[in-house]
Motif scaffolding. Sequence first.
Motif, mmCIF file in Angstrom:
data_model
loop_
_atom_site.group_PDB
_atom_site.id
_atom_site.type_symbol
_atom_site.label_atom_id
_atom_site.label_comp_id
_atom_site.label_asym_id
_atom_site.label_seq_id
_atom_site.Cartn_x
_atom_site.Cartn_y
_atom_site.Cartn_z
ATOM 1 N N ASP A 151 0.750 -1.142 0.039
ATOM 2 C CA ASP A 151 -0.161 -0.303 0.005
ATOM 3 C C ASP A 151 0.924 1.602 -0.481
ATOM 4 O OD1 ASP A 151 -2.544 -1.530 -0.079
ATOM 5 O OD2 ASP A 151 -2.943 -1.341 2.201
ATOM 6 N N LYS A 152 1.623 1.113 0.339
ATOM 7 C CA LYS A 152 3.147 2.622 0.320
ATOM 8 C C LYS A 152 3.492 2.661 -0.477
ATOM 9 C CE LYS A 152 6.493 4.202 3.300
ATOM 10 N NZ LYS A 152 7.724 3.806 4.568
ATOM 11 N N VAL A 153 3.894 1.768 -1.230
ATOM 12 C CA VAL A 153 4.400 1.183 -2.868
ATOM 13 C C VAL A 153 3.224 2.135 -3.539
ATOM 14 C CG1 VAL A 153 5.590 0.663 -4.671
ATOM 15 C CG2 VAL A 153 6.524 -0.016 -2.248
ATOM 16 N N LYS A 183 -9.334 -15.817 -4.945
ATOM 17 C CA LYS A 183 -10.409 -15.066 -3.866
ATOM 18 C C LYS A 183 -10.194 -13.799 -3.517
ATOM 19 C CE LYS A 183 -11.255 -17.741 0.316
ATOM 20 N NZ LYS A 183 -12.234 -17.955 0.428
ATOM 21 N N TRP A 184 -8.372 -13.793 -2.745
ATOM 22 C CA TRP A 184 -7.985 -12.513 -2.069
ATOM 23 C C TRP A 184 -8.013 -11.469 -3.058
ATOM 24 C CZ3 TRP A 184 -2.874 -15.735 0.001
ATOM 25 C CH2 TRP A 184 -3.581 -15.790 0.608
ATOM 26 N N VAL A 185 -7.883 -11.825 -4.332
ATOM 27 C CA VAL A 185 -7.454 -10.895 -5.319
ATOM 28 C C VAL A 185 -8.971 -10.004 -5.507
ATOM 29 C CG1 VAL A 185 -7.309 -9.766 -7.853
ATOM 30 C CG2 VAL A 185 -6.012 -12.045 -7.110
ATOM 31 N N SER A 190 -11.454 -4.924 -3.783
ATOM 32 C CA SER A 190 -12.246 -3.949 -3.723
ATOM 33 C C SER A 190 -12.298 -2.924 -2.632
ATOM 34 C CB SER A 190 -13.403 -4.532 -2.844
ATOM 35 O OG SER A 190 -14.327 -5.985 -3.397
ATOM 36 N N GLN A 191 -11.654 -3.424 -1.624
ATOM 37 C CA GLN A 191 -10.801 -1.612 -0.803
ATOM 38 C C GLN A 191 -10.311 -1.266 -1.750
ATOM 39 O OE1 GLN A 191 -6.781 -2.610 -0.307
ATOM 40 N NE2 GLN A 191 -6.929 -0.620 1.766
ATOM 41 N N LEU A 192 -8.760 -1.924 -2.851
ATOM 42 C CA LEU A 192 -8.968 0.069 -3.755
ATOM 43 C C LEU A 192 -9.752 0.648 -4.023
ATOM 44 C CD1 LEU A 192 -5.468 -1.915 -5.292
ATOM 45 C CD2 LEU A 192 -5.782 -0.577 -2.894
ATOM 46 N N THR A 199 -9.029 3.894 -8.962
ATOM 47 C CA THR A 199 -9.613 4.293 -10.263
ATOM 48 C C THR A 199 -10.644 5.765 -9.772
ATOM 49 O OG1 THR A 199 -12.437 3.713 -9.607
ATOM 50 C CG2 THR A 199 -10.373 2.500 -10.291
ATOM 51 N N ASP A 200 -10.336 6.712 -8.732
ATOM 52 C CA ASP A 200 -11.034 7.895 -8.877
ATOM 53 C C ASP A 200 -10.003 8.836 -9.641
ATOM 54 O OD1 ASP A 200 -13.611 7.086 -8.649
ATOM 55 O OD2 ASP A 200 -13.361 8.052 -6.554
#
Length: 714
Positions: A151-153, A183-185, A190-192, A199-200
């Motif tokens: 997440d940092k990268v 399913k982890w993806v 969803s979280q991203l 995507t915004d």
Amino acid sequence: MKKCLDLIILFFIISVCITRPAVAQTKEVSAPVDMRTLTGKVMVGYQGWFNCEGDGGKLGWKHWAQNRKKPFGPGNVTVDLWPDVSELDADERFATGFQHADGSMADVFSSANRKTVLRHFRWMRDYGIDGAFLQRFAAGLTSPVLHQNKDKVLSHVREGAKQSGRAYAVMYDLSGLKAGQVKWVRDDWSQLRDQRQVTDDATYLHHEGKPLVAVWGIGFSDNRPYSLGECFELVKWLKSSGCSVMVGVPSFWREGRRDAVNDPLLHEIIKAADVISPWTIGRYRSPDEAARHATRVWEPDQRWCQSAELDFLPVVFPGFSWHNLHGGKLDQIPRLRGEFFWSQITAANQAGCQMIYIAMFDEVDEGTAIFKCTNTPPTANGGKFTTYEGLPSDHYLKLAGRAGKLFKDKYVSKSPANKKTGHRLLIGYGEGLLELDEKNHTVWHYQNPEIELVYDAWKLENGNILFSHRFGVREVNTAKETVWDFKVAREKGKQEINSCQPLKGGKTLILDCGNQKLLEVNRQKKVTLSIDLPDGGKNPHNRYMQARKTPEGTYLISYRDKKKILELNADGDVVWQYALKDNDRPFTAIRLANGRTLVPNITSNRIIEIAPDGKTTWELNTKDDLGFQILYPVGVHVRKNGNLVVINSDYHYKKGMNNDVQAFEINREKQVLWKLMKADLEKDGKVPVVERGTKMPSHHLLSIQVLGEPFELK
């Protein structure tokens, strides 16, 4: 698989000054990126997986060392290239256990360092790379420490893309997942999307009106524990959630062999996606193999994709080496000073591909990086590394930027050596070839005792020169070494080759006047197409002058003594013809973008443009006052702007002939823009070319190519 006034001044200087010349191209700030589509883009893979002890990630020397918890130094290393950290600030550099020849310790970088990632995206901007697919390995998503680092990268990448105006998209790599874990993806995306709202971002790459997300590692035949069924469900879910989906698959997905599973479900998954990107690393190892791969694999892949309404994203790479990672041979797939990389780019372009993916920006582990790497790695205390073979550290960034121009406009120069517009020329003459710069200075000259009558010559995408001569067609490199040679019997008066043309897939079109055949020949010198030509008369020299394959796949043949132009299909049937005047002798025929045909005629000293119905729509002849004498208008190259660059040949010199002007550029209003003078070709009053037969000075220019202009219009 990427103080403070002084700093501002330094950045300004770097941004606006002209950099020193390089083989690939000069560095320049690129145009804004259209974030709405993948089409026309050159994207890189950005691993972002490098950590260092002390970078705050608590991951040690991840991806630098075999054992990340132990010091990074000789005996504990995974990388085969060493990054060039000379531009990095002190707070971006991490000392290692490797030593340089002067005894100093070598430094590396961390992908967890914000300044470094932002710097990498500035490099992408400065060299014209459109953006990056950030690699997000799914196997580490359940580890809090690894997830936090990812997440940092990602945060750094988002900021870098925004500051530099580059596109970015997330690419999930499924490698390392076990059954049931795909399913982890879904959970992570969803979280991203919903919480981090990636995507915004104005710089998040979209395709077909939707945010693009990539899933890599589907359908490989290396016994992966996760199933195709899991992958299919993921792709369908991503599509249903409003995404465009790119799938990373094996090279031989279409046939289900070698690196791919033979399972119909793989094709169903691919059809459910929007973009397919087959993995090519290690599937070919030389420029010739890359060209064959493009012809045998990419071209039929594209046809399959077109029928399924999918976009096709080929993968290219600069070389490969994983000696320190897996014990393989150092420099296992050689870069060949960029030739290997560029051969794939041009092969993809010739195959009609509209986008390209470079693996990778920053992967020094497997030696596929294109970012700045050093030619003086730390080897004083036992380190073994490969280099960029003495080339500038930004050489591959420049080539990647040049590729970007190539895919945005197929009519830009296809040679990585061209840096400027203007009229840099390749000229074939009676007994050799010349390359002239913008000031008409000779910068390259080729002669060989075997060579005469160079009627046709081309500088290729890889920088080599392809040309025809009386008894064959030859390709030489800039060191004047022969790399390909197609020959016919040396029977003067019976054999003659007047024309050649580079085609897609590394093939060459050859006009065999002696045997009255039109040939397509591959790199193995095998004739893949042979067309028997209508009789051209008794004298091989006067039968035909040149042949050209049109964008429609037909063939234009100029019949010299028969005074006509024939257009044939692949079966040899005449589909169009034009009869010339009695005093005309056509040298070539060029099919223009408007459907008309340009025909230079030598003995009548005129150039005409003919409509499909046979009407003459434009003509240049001796009645036009150009301020000099029009001689034989043999070689002609039409520029993108419609101007004609013409050889004004004195091949059949007659007493009283004014041969001062050897070539010129003229626009449609018949204004002469520049001239190549006889004096430009002479030094101290002496002509550099002397005929072997008569020992008399001669110019005899025959073929001309304006480097950087359309191949299709020569």
